[in-house]
Design a protein around this motif. Structure first.
Motif, PDB file in Angstrom:
ATOM      1  N   ASN A  86     -24.674 -27.557 -30.993  1.00  0.00           N
ATOM      2  CA  ASN A  86     -23.302 -27.450 -31.500  1.00  0.00           C
ATOM      3  C   ASN A  86     -22.294 -27.686 -30.372  1.00  0.00           C
ATOM      4  OD1 ASN A  86     -24.274 -26.812 -34.041  1.00  0.00           O
ATOM      5  ND2 ASN A  86     -24.193 -24.613 -33.699  1.00  0.00           N
ATOM      6  N   ASN A  87     -21.234 -28.403 -30.700  1.00  0.00           N
ATOM      7  CA  ASN A  87     -20.235 -28.752 -29.684  1.00  0.00           C
ATOM      8  C   ASN A  87     -18.801 -28.438 -30.097  1.00  0.00           C
ATOM      9  OD1 ASN A  87     -19.918 -30.650 -31.680  1.00  0.00           O
ATOM     10  ND2 ASN A  87     -20.159 -32.429 -30.352  1.00  0.00           N
ATOM     11  N   TRP A  88     -18.633 -27.747 -31.252  1.00  0.00           N
ATOM     12  CA  TRP A  88     -17.282 -27.397 -31.692  1.00  0.00           C
ATOM     13  C   TRP A  88     -17.243 -25.943 -32.128  1.00  0.00           C
ATOM     14  CZ3 TRP A  88     -13.935 -25.331 -34.987  1.00  0.00           C
ATOM     15  CH2 TRP A  88     -12.607 -25.718 -34.884  1.00  0.00           C
ATOM     16  N   PRO A  89     -16.230 -25.186 -31.729  1.00  0.00           N
ATOM     17  CA  PRO A  89     -15.143 -25.563 -30.814  1.00  0.00           C
ATOM     18  C   PRO A  89     -15.630 -25.732 -29.383  1.00  0.00           C
ATOM     19  CG  PRO A  89     -15.024 -23.227 -31.366  1.00  0.00           C
ATOM     20  CD  PRO A  89     -16.096 -23.792 -32.222  1.00  0.00           C
ATOM     21  N   PRO A  90     -14.992 -26.615 -28.619  1.00  0.00           N
ATOM     22  CA  PRO A  90     -15.438 -26.881 -27.241  1.00  0.00           C
ATOM     23  C   PRO A  90     -15.103 -25.724 -26.313  1.00  0.00           C
ATOM     24  CG  PRO A  90     -13.449 -28.132 -27.730  1.00  0.00           C
ATOM     25  CD  PRO A  90     -13.853 -27.470 -29.009  1.00  0.00           C
ATOM     26  N   TYR A 102     -21.441 -28.762 -35.156  1.00  0.00           N
ATOM     27  CA  TYR A 102     -21.657 -30.025 -34.441  1.00  0.00           C
ATOM     28  C   TYR A 102     -20.770 -31.089 -35.071  1.00  0.00           C
ATOM     29  CZ  TYR A 102     -23.775 -34.166 -32.433  1.00  0.00           C
ATOM     30  OH  TYR A 102     -23.980 -35.351 -31.763  1.00  0.00           O
ATOM     31  N   GLN A 103     -20.031 -31.807 -34.231  1.00  0.00           N
ATOM     32  CA  GLN A 103     -19.090 -32.808 -34.723  1.00  0.00           C
ATOM     33  C   GLN A 103     -19.098 -34.017 -33.804  1.00  0.00           C
ATOM     34  OE1 GLN A 103     -15.077 -31.782 -36.448  1.00  0.00           O
ATOM     35  NE2 GLN A 103     -14.362 -32.641 -34.521  1.00  0.00           N
ATOM     36  N   ASP A 104     -19.355 -35.177 -34.390  1.00  0.00           N
ATOM     37  CA  ASP A 104     -19.331 -36.433 -33.640  1.00  0.00           C
ATOM     38  C   ASP A 104     -19.006 -37.553 -34.633  1.00  0.00           C
ATOM     39  OD1 ASP A 104     -19.749 -38.723 -32.127  1.00  0.00           O
ATOM     40  OD2 ASP A 104     -21.385 -37.844 -30.985  1.00  0.00           O
TER      41      ASP A 104
END
Length: 300
Positions: A86-90, A102-104
């Motif tokens: 997971n990368n959101w929130p950073p 996870y957002q891409d």
């Protein structure tokens, strides 16, 4: 008759006549007259060998599958996810709270939908900024008129509630809808975002004591403090722009939805399959069936 001599092959003369034509034994072929066996395998032997090879490959695949399943269970028991991180929130690495999603866009969203999906994300960020400015506007009015503390408290509440709620209730559904062409997520987005459009309109109107720095509320403050009233009008303009953008983006998403082949029947099928395959639902159904069986056995 007298001139013809009887030929006798066993006489000495007859033997002498044929001594020159005798074939020596050494000149004969020493190769025995035995047929050599064929070196090519029979069809039955080839089939057996192929079957043995297939069985060996199947056992190897089963062994690898069992090993992968064991490793996956170990990772799950350790709390490690098999998917992308997971990368959101950073958030920073040292932060105790970890990212939740996870957002891409480039990896998960098709190229033809990336622009609209990003615009929905920017609308959500604009939504959060507007709610924060609404807190400042209500705080400014509260400083000049202590009788409007309710608006300031509600403005804080709307920011705390509506910022994450908007992300989860309408932004993530439209993101997942574009990601997997999901009819269910499209319908869920339309249902929730329609309410969001109505909320934007109410916030831009600005009914007093509702915690929204809209046009009516801002105009009512002109006689009290002109500077505060101007700042509240700016926030009312932000709410108005949010309402207009939400209507435009709703139409754009609906246009994309019509080109994806989604339908209400597909949404029903996705919902049914999702519920049936859900582990929580399965365990609840199993527990209910077990309880019913035990109850029936006790009655008998």
């Amino acid at each position: 008759m007298d001139g013809i001599q009887e030929f006798n092959p066993f006489s000495a003369g007859g033997l002498d006549q044929h001594n020159d034509t005798t074939i020596p034994i050494s000149d004969r072929s020493s190769q025995p007259a035995v047929l050599q066996p064929s070196q090519e395998p029979t069809p039955k032997a080839s089939a057996s060998a192929a079957q043995v090879e297939l069985l060996r490959q199947q056992e190897e695949l089963e062994r690898k599958a069992a090993e992968l399943e064991r490793k996956e269970q170990e990772l799950h028991s350790r709390g490690v996810s098999m998917g992308p991180e997971n990368n959101w929130p950073p958030l920073p690495r040292f932060f105790p709270i970890k990212p939740c999603f996870y957002q891409d866009f480039d990896e998960e969203i098709p190229v033809e939908h990336q622009r609209v999906c990003k615009m929905m994300y920017y609308l959500w960020m604009y939504h959060c900024v507007t709610l924060f400015l609404n807190i400042l506007a209500c705080l400014a009015h509260f400083t000049v008129d202590a009788g409007h503390g309710v608006d300031f408290g509600l403005a804080i509440l709307w920011f705390i509630l509506f910022s994450p709620a908007a992300f989860i209730c309408w932004y993530r559904p439209v993101y997942k809808a574009f990601k997997s062409d999901s009819s269910f997520n499209f319908f869920f987005f339309f249902f929730m975002f329609s309410f969001q459009v109505v909320v934007y309109i109410i916030q831009s109107v600005g009914i007093p004591s509702w915690g929204n720095s809209g046009w009516i509320y801002a105009i009512s403050v002109i006689g009290t403090n002109l500077a505060v009233a101007v700042f509240m009008m700016v926030v009312a303009g932000f709410f108005t722009v949010s309402a207009v953008l939400s209507v435009i983006l709703l139409k754009m998403v609906h246009g994309k939805y019509r080109n994806t082949g989604a339908s209400f029947q597909k949404a029903q099928q996705e919902f049914s399959s999702g519920v049936i395959s859900n582990k929580t639902f399965q365990s609840a159904a199993a527990n209910a069936a077990s309880t019913a069986a035990q109850s029936a056995f006790q009655r008998n």
